[in-house]
Design a protein around this motif. Structure first.
Motif, PDB file in Angstrom:
ATOM      1  N   GLY A  42       7.631   1.079   4.780  1.00 41.36           N
ATOM      2  CA  GLY A  42       8.653   1.291   3.767  1.00 41.36           C
ATOM      3  C   GLY A  42       9.276   2.664   3.729  1.00 41.36           C
ATOM      4  O   GLY A  42      10.263   2.868   3.023  1.00 41.36           O
ATOM      5  N   ALA A  43       8.741   3.619   4.447  1.00 42.51           N
ATOM      6  CA  ALA A  43       9.288   4.977   4.403  1.00 42.51           C
ATOM      7  C   ALA A  43      10.706   5.040   4.948  1.00 42.51           C
ATOM      8  O   ALA A  43      11.506   5.859   4.500  1.00 42.51           O
ATOM      9  N   SER A  61      11.587   2.686  -2.432  1.00 39.53           N
ATOM     10  CA  SER A  61      11.976   1.354  -1.967  1.00 39.53           C
ATOM     11  C   SER A  61      10.779   0.399  -1.954  1.00 39.53           C
ATOM     12  O   SER A  61      10.922  -0.783  -2.256  1.00 39.53           O
ATOM     13  N   THR A  62       9.596   0.922  -1.637  1.00 39.62           N
ATOM     14  CA  THR A  62       8.392   0.082  -1.625  1.00 39.62           C
ATOM     15  C   THR A  62       8.017  -0.338  -3.041  1.00 39.62           C
ATOM     16  O   THR A  62       7.633  -1.482  -3.276  1.00 39.62           O
ATOM     17  N   ARG A  63       8.137   0.572  -3.989  1.00 41.82           N
ATOM     18  CA  ARG A  63       7.846   0.227  -5.394  1.00 41.82           C
ATOM     19  C   ARG A  63       8.838  -0.807  -5.907  1.00 41.82           C
ATOM     20  O   ARG A  63       8.460  -1.753  -6.609  1.00 41.82           O
ATOM     21  N   LYS A  64      10.115  -0.664  -5.561  1.00 41.19           N
ATOM     22  CA  LYS A  64      11.123  -1.644  -5.990  1.00 41.19           C
ATOM     23  C   LYS A  64      10.878  -3.002  -5.332  1.00 41.19           C
ATOM     24  O   LYS A  64      11.083  -4.039  -5.957  1.00 41.19           O
ATOM     25  N   ARG A  90       0.849  -1.192   0.000  1.00 41.83           N
ATOM     26  CA  ARG A  90       0.000   0.000   0.000  1.00 41.83           C
ATOM     27  C   ARG A  90       0.887   1.246   0.000  1.00 41.83           C
ATOM     28  O   ARG A  90       1.773   1.373   0.847  1.00 41.83           O
ATOM     29  N   PHE A  91       0.656   2.165  -0.955  1.00 39.76           N
ATOM     30  CA  PHE A  91       1.452   3.385  -1.000  1.00 39.76           C
ATOM     31  C   PHE A  91       0.774   4.478  -1.818  1.00 39.76           C
ATOM     32  O   PHE A  91      -0.119   4.204  -2.612  1.00 39.76           O
ATOM     33  N   GLU A 111       1.574   6.669   4.424  1.00 35.76           N
ATOM     34  CA  GLU A 111       2.901   6.073   4.514  1.00 35.76           C
ATOM     35  C   GLU A 111       2.912   4.739   3.756  1.00 35.76           C
ATOM     36  O   GLU A 111       1.955   3.972   3.845  1.00 35.76           O
ATOM     37  N   PRO A 112       3.991   4.431   3.019  1.00 35.14           N
ATOM     38  CA  PRO A 112       4.062   3.145   2.316  1.00 35.14           C
ATOM     39  C   PRO A 112       4.188   1.991   3.311  1.00 35.14           C
ATOM     40  O   PRO A 112       5.004   2.044   4.233  1.00 35.14           O
TER      41      PRO A 112
END
Length: 108
Positions: free
Chosen positions: A77-78, A28-31, A18-19, A60-61
């Motif tokens: 992930g932030a 970093s969360t997308r990767k 979730r982001f 927040e991711p």
């Protein structure tokens, strides 16, 4: 990144990523999501449900991992790198695999 980490999703039931894509701290969360969607990682557990929740609310991711035994791993992930998230998931999955192997050896 998936080639560096030997990620096996066998004990994982579902992953929710979730982001908000417009926030500066979501790279970093997308990767991490890209690594999870890699075909070799997906092949380790075809029953693992991966859900992406993209919001435009400045949230927040978060990566929420639900394991088959009911345990949960929530990573914010932030403040984590992609490698840190992958290694945390990989170590938890590895520990659960070892636990399952020991249980199956005790009960033939």
């Amino acid at each position: 990144m998936a080639a560096k980490v030997s990620l096996v999703l066998r004990p994982v039931k579902s992953i929710v990523v979730r982001f908000c894509p417009f926030e500066p701290n979501v790279e970093s969360t997308r990767k991490f999501l890209q690594c999870i969607y890699h075909k070799k990682v997906q092949a380790t557990n075809t029953n693992c449900e991966v859900t992406t929740d993209v919001r435009h609310d400045g949230s927040e991711p978060v990566v929420d991992v639900m394991f088959a035994d009911g345990d949960r791993l929530i990573m914010k992930g932030a403040h984590l790198t992609t490698g840190e998230m992958l290694s945390a998931l990989e170590s938890r999955c590895h520990a659960k695999d070892l636990k399952e192997e020991q249980k199956s050896k005790k009960n033939p």
